[in-house]
Design an enzyme around this catalytic site. Structure first.
Site, PDB file in Angstrom:
ATOM      1  N   GLU A 170      -2.358 -19.009 -22.197  1.00  0.00           N
ATOM      2  CA  GLU A 170      -3.155 -17.857 -22.637  1.00  0.00           C
ATOM      3  C   GLU A 170      -4.239 -18.280 -23.631  1.00  0.00           C
ATOM      4  O   GLU A 170      -4.294 -19.422 -24.089  1.00  0.00           O
ATOM      5  CB  GLU A 170      -2.212 -16.804 -23.239  1.00  0.00           C
ATOM      6  N   GLU A 207       1.451 -20.036 -11.733  1.00  0.00           N
ATOM      7  CA  GLU A 207       1.334 -20.437 -10.321  1.00  0.00           C
ATOM      8  C   GLU A 207       0.048 -21.214 -10.081  1.00  0.00           C
ATOM      9  O   GLU A 207       0.030 -22.252  -9.423  1.00  0.00           O
ATOM     10  CB  GLU A 207       1.309 -19.211  -9.399  1.00  0.00           C
ATOM     11  N   CYS A 253      -3.291 -15.154  -7.903  1.00  0.00           N
ATOM     12  CA  CYS A 253      -2.425 -16.280  -7.508  1.00  0.00           C
ATOM     13  C   CYS A 253      -2.080 -16.210  -6.030  1.00  0.00           C
ATOM     14  O   CYS A 253      -1.965 -17.240  -5.359  1.00  0.00           O
ATOM     15  CB  CYS A 253      -1.165 -16.304  -8.364  1.00  0.00           C
TER      16      CYS A 253
END
Ligand code: THU
Length: 135
Positions: A54, A65, A99
């Site tokens: 983050e 992922e 993702c």
């Protein structure tokens, strides 16, 4: 989509799950406090892990992922046959749309969604991203 449990998986998929759990330990998620781990496996059996990373500028966050898939691709791997993603959720974690699209790019055939209790859903790309975009 098949609901199963870690104990019922064949050893190779148990290993993939374990790699995702280990990758999750490096999650950098001070904003959401939602740690995600993923592990992708190549056709030759090599495994690459990734976690969510983050940023204070929230839009720069990257999912576990995608980081796992990008780690594999950065190592020169493009033939990816399975991915497992794990988070501390009640039900097996559900990957975000971005993702899913990246999984689609590399045509990852077997997708395992899990949680820390070992609940697993096994799904195909088509189940996760029906009518996905392709050029
Ligand atoms: N996250 C993932 O890593 N994978 C997903 O599929 C969904 C969301 C991360 C992004 C962010 O760091 C945190 O989970 C909360 O959205």
């Amino acid at each position: 989509m098949q609901d199963t449990h870690l104990a019922a998986l064949p050893p190779d998929l148990q290993m993939l799950y374990a790699a995702a759990v280990v990758a999750r330990q490096n999650s950098y998620s001070p904003y959401s406090h939602f740690a995600v781990g993923a592990a992708v496996r190549t056709a030759a059996g090599r495994i690459y892990g990734g976690c969510n990373v983050e940023n204070a500028s929230y839009g720069l966050c990257c999912c576990g992922e995608r980081n796992a898939i990008f780690a594999a691709v950065c190592a020169g791997e493009r033939d990816l046959d399975a991915i497992c993603v794990v988070a501390d959720t009640q039900q097996p974690v559900s990957p975000c749309g971005a993702c899913r699209q990246v999984m689609s790019e590399f045509k990852i055939g077997k997708i395992l969604l899990g949680n820390l209790k070992g609940d697993i859903k096994i799904c195909s790309l088509e189940e996760l991203l029906p009518y996905g975009f392709d050029l």
